[in-house]
Design a protein around this motif. Structure first.
Motif, PDB file in Angstrom:
ATOM      1  N   VAL A 143       0.866  -1.181   0.000  1.00  0.00           N
ATOM      2  CA  VAL A 143       0.000   0.000   0.000  1.00  0.00           C
ATOM      3  C   VAL A 143       0.900   1.227   0.000  1.00  0.00           C
ATOM      4  N   VAL A 144       0.516   2.229  -0.775  1.00  0.00           N
ATOM      5  CA  VAL A 144       1.273   3.481  -0.852  1.00  0.00           C
ATOM      6  C   VAL A 144       0.365   4.618  -0.422  1.00  0.00           C
ATOM      7  N   ILE A 145       0.867   5.435   0.496  1.00  0.00           N
ATOM      8  CA  ILE A 145       0.103   6.527   1.083  1.00  0.00           C
ATOM      9  C   ILE A 145       0.582   7.850   0.517  1.00  0.00           C
ATOM     10  N   GLY A 146      -0.351   8.678   0.061  1.00  0.00           N
ATOM     11  CA  GLY A 146      -0.028  10.048  -0.316  1.00  0.00           C
ATOM     12  C   GLY A 146       0.107  10.871   0.956  1.00  0.00           C
ATOM     13  N   SER A 147       1.334  11.273   1.285  1.00  0.00           N
ATOM     14  CA  SER A 147       1.645  11.813   2.603  1.00  0.00           C
ATOM     15  C   SER A 147       1.930  13.314   2.577  1.00  0.00           C
ATOM     16  N   ARG A 148       1.342  14.004   3.544  1.00  0.00           N
ATOM     17  CA  ARG A 148       1.603  15.433   3.713  1.00  0.00           C
ATOM     18  C   ARG A 148       2.894  15.706   4.453  1.00  0.00           C
ATOM     19  N   TYR A 149       3.415  14.696   5.152  1.00  0.00           N
ATOM     20  CA  TYR A 149       4.460  14.955   6.139  1.00  0.00           C
ATOM     21  C   TYR A 149       5.791  14.283   5.872  1.00  0.00           C
ATOM     22  N   VAL A 150       5.963  13.645   4.724  1.00  0.00           N
ATOM     23  CA  VAL A 150       7.300  13.205   4.326  1.00  0.00           C
ATOM     24  C   VAL A 150       7.956  14.363   3.578  1.00  0.00           C
ATOM     25  N   PRO A 151       9.296  14.365   3.455  1.00  0.00           N
ATOM     26  CA  PRO A 151       9.958  15.448   2.710  1.00  0.00           C
ATOM     27  C   PRO A 151       9.354  15.639   1.330  1.00  0.00           C
ATOM     28  N   GLY A 152       9.025  16.879   1.024  1.00  0.00           N
ATOM     29  CA  GLY A 152       8.374  17.210  -0.241  1.00  0.00           C
ATOM     30  C   GLY A 152       6.871  17.333  -0.145  1.00  0.00           C
ATOM     31  N   GLY A 153       6.278  16.831   0.942  1.00  0.00           N
ATOM     32  CA  GLY A 153       4.838  16.949   1.153  1.00  0.00           C
ATOM     33  C   GLY A 153       4.496  18.257   1.846  1.00  0.00           C
ATOM     34  N   SER A 154       3.213  18.661   1.740  1.00  0.00           N
ATOM     35  CA  SER A 154       2.793  19.915   2.358  1.00  0.00           C
ATOM     36  C   SER A 154       1.279  19.957   2.485  1.00  0.00           C
ATOM     37  N   THR A 155       0.799  20.933   3.245  1.00  0.00           N
ATOM     38  CA  THR A 155      -0.635  21.176   3.381  1.00  0.00           C
ATOM     39  C   THR A 155      -0.970  22.537   2.801  1.00  0.00           C
ATOM     40  N   ALA A 156      -2.249  22.759   2.600  1.00  0.00           N
ATOM     41  CA  ALA A 156      -2.707  24.001   1.985  1.00  0.00           C
ATOM     42  C   ALA A 156      -2.278  25.216   2.802  1.00  0.00           C
ATOM     43  N   ALA A 157      -1.893  26.263   2.102  1.00  0.00           N
ATOM     44  CA  ALA A 157      -1.486  27.491   2.767  1.00  0.00           C
ATOM     45  C   ALA A 157      -2.634  28.095   3.567  1.00  0.00           C
ATOM     46  N   GLU A 158      -3.885  27.769   3.183  1.00  0.00           N
ATOM     47  CA  GLU A 158      -5.050  28.330   3.874  1.00  0.00           C
ATOM     48  C   GLU A 158      -5.283  27.711   5.252  1.00  0.00           C
ATOM     49  N   TRP A 159      -4.615  26.615   5.552  1.00  0.00           N
ATOM     50  CA  TRP A 159      -4.824  25.976   6.843  1.00  0.00           C
ATOM     51  C   TRP A 159      -4.411  26.907   7.983  1.00  0.00           C
ATOM     52  N   HIS A 160      -5.312  27.065   8.953  1.00  0.00           N
ATOM     53  CA  HIS A 160      -4.992  27.834  10.157  1.00  0.00           C
ATOM     54  C   HIS A 160      -3.978  27.051  10.990  1.00  0.00           C
ATOM     55  N   TRP A 161      -3.180  27.765  11.784  1.00  0.00           N
ATOM     56  CA  TRP A 161      -2.146  27.093  12.580  1.00  0.00           C
ATOM     57  C   TRP A 161      -2.751  26.033  13.507  1.00  0.00           C
ATOM     58  N   SER A 162      -3.989  26.296  13.970  1.00  0.00           N
ATOM     59  CA  SER A 162      -4.618  25.340  14.890  1.00  0.00           C
ATOM     60  C   SER A 162      -4.943  24.032  14.181  1.00  0.00           C
ATOM     61  N   ARG A 163      -5.319  24.130  12.911  1.00  0.00           N
ATOM     62  CA  ARG A 163      -5.608  22.913  12.146  1.00  0.00           C
ATOM     63  C   ARG A 163      -4.327  22.134  11.869  1.00  0.00           C
ATOM     64  N   ARG A 164      -3.254  22.852  11.581  1.00  0.00           N
ATOM     65  CA  ARG A 164      -1.968  22.185  11.386  1.00  0.00           C
ATOM     66  C   ARG A 164      -1.530  21.470  12.664  1.00  0.00           C
ATOM     67  N   ALA A 165      -1.716  22.158  13.787  1.00  0.00           N
ATOM     68  CA  ALA A 165      -1.317  21.580  15.069  1.00  0.00           C
ATOM     69  C   ALA A 165      -2.142  20.343  15.396  1.00  0.00           C
ATOM     70  N   LEU A 166      -3.456  20.403  15.121  1.00  0.00           N
ATOM     71  CA  LEU A 166      -4.322  19.257  15.391  1.00  0.00           C
ATOM     72  C   LEU A 166      -3.926  18.062  14.537  1.00  0.00           C
ATOM     73  N   SER A 167      -3.626  18.308  13.270  1.00  0.00           N
ATOM     74  CA  SER A 167      -3.234  17.226  12.375  1.00  0.00           C
ATOM     75  C   SER A 167      -1.916  16.594  12.831  1.00  0.00           C
ATOM     76  N   ALA A 168      -0.955  17.432  13.203  1.00  0.00           N
ATOM     77  CA  ALA A 168       0.332  16.922  13.672  1.00  0.00           C
ATOM     78  C   ALA A 168       0.156  16.122  14.961  1.00  0.00           C
ATOM     79  N   TRP A 169      -0.678  16.644  15.867  1.00  0.00           N
ATOM     80  CA  TRP A 169      -0.917  15.950  17.128  1.00  0.00           C
ATOM     81  C   TRP A 169      -1.606  14.608  16.885  1.00  0.00           C
ATOM     82  N   ALA A 170      -2.568  14.569  15.973  1.00  0.00           N
ATOM     83  CA  ALA A 170      -3.291  13.327  15.687  1.00  0.00           C
ATOM     84  C   ALA A 170      -2.340  12.246  15.185  1.00  0.00           C
TER      85      ALA A 170
END
Length: 244
Positions: free
Chosen positions: A122-149
């Motif tokens: 199985v191959v996962i499309g990842s936001r958090y490996v080198p080269g991955g990213s999240t939308a610039a519109e994400w609020h810092w709290s949403r980024r923090a929640l995703s990282a914490w999860a």
């Protein structure tokens, strides 16, 4: 004798995605991936998404299908129904992705290439490996929640994944069959974690490739309090449960 490319089915659950679905279908049709099929799983959307899907099928019956479900009982149930249909119809590879255009269709060739060249199951499309990213519109709290999860899930289940909660994946058909899909009980976004955990427990290889996760342009998120609670409790149930 001509070699037939593997049948790749993209399973896309929908609920009130009538604006996004035709755009996604067009993006998939433009990909340089032979034998690629779209399977829409619509949960009786009141906005007419099911009718939009039927029109897409009428225009391209050889590459698009639709599974109409009469009740809306969660993302996990929709994915399981779609995966089961895809396997029953002879899929060699099953892709799962959201209908809201947050998952980049342009990354599908990279997922499939990694599935083939890295001997992954199985191959996962990842936001958090080198080269991955999240939308610039994400609020810092949403980024923090995703990282914490992700940290929370990995601490309990020891998956060693950078993006354990991601929902953009490519599965080998034999891998899905080995996961005993009828016994999957989680719903909502917890479904992603349970599927990863089942694969890891059975010794399958999980790989990650970088993607940029975008914010939806149309429609609204389906995240609810019940979904969040299930996501918080599931890792403990998986860690100490049996028969997974």
């Amino acid at each position: 004798m001509a070699v037939v490319p593997p049948k790749t089915v993209v399973v896309v659950p929908t609920y009130n995605e009538r604006d996004n679905l035709p755009v996604l279908a067009g993006l998939l049709a433009d990909l340089p991936v032979p034998n690629l099929h779209l399977l829409v799983v619509d949960d009786n959307s009141p906005d007419g998404t099911g009718e939009v899907a039927d029109k897409l099928v009428a225009d391209a019956p050889e590459s698009i299908g639709v599974l109409h479900r009469t009740t809306k009982d969660g993302l996990g149930r929709a994915y399981l129904a779609g995966m089961t249909r895809a396997l029953d119809e002879g899929a060699d590879i099953v892709l799962q992705m959201d209908a809201d255009l947050s998952h980049p269709a342009s990354a599908i060739p990279a997922l499939l290439d990694t599935l083939r060249t890295r001997n992954a199951d199985v191959v996962i499309g990842s936001r958090y490996v080198p080269g991955g990213s999240t939308a610039a519109e994400w609020h810092w709290s949403r980024r923090a929640l995703s990282a914490w999860a992700n940290a929370y899930v990995n601490a309990i289940l020891r998956l060693r994944l950078k993006d354990a909660t991601a929902g953009f994946k490519a599965w080998r058909a034999d891998t899905l069959r080995a996961l005993d899909l009828p016994s999957v009980r989680s719903n909502g976004y917890a479904f992603q974690v349970e599927m990863n955990y089942r694969a890891a427990r059975r010794g399958f290889t999980l790989a990650e490739v970088p993607i940029r996760f975008e914010e939806r342009d149309h429609g609204t998120s389906k995240m609810s309090l019940a979904v969040q609670l299930e996501s918080a409790l599931l890792p403990w149930r998986l860690r100490f449960g049996r028969n997974l």
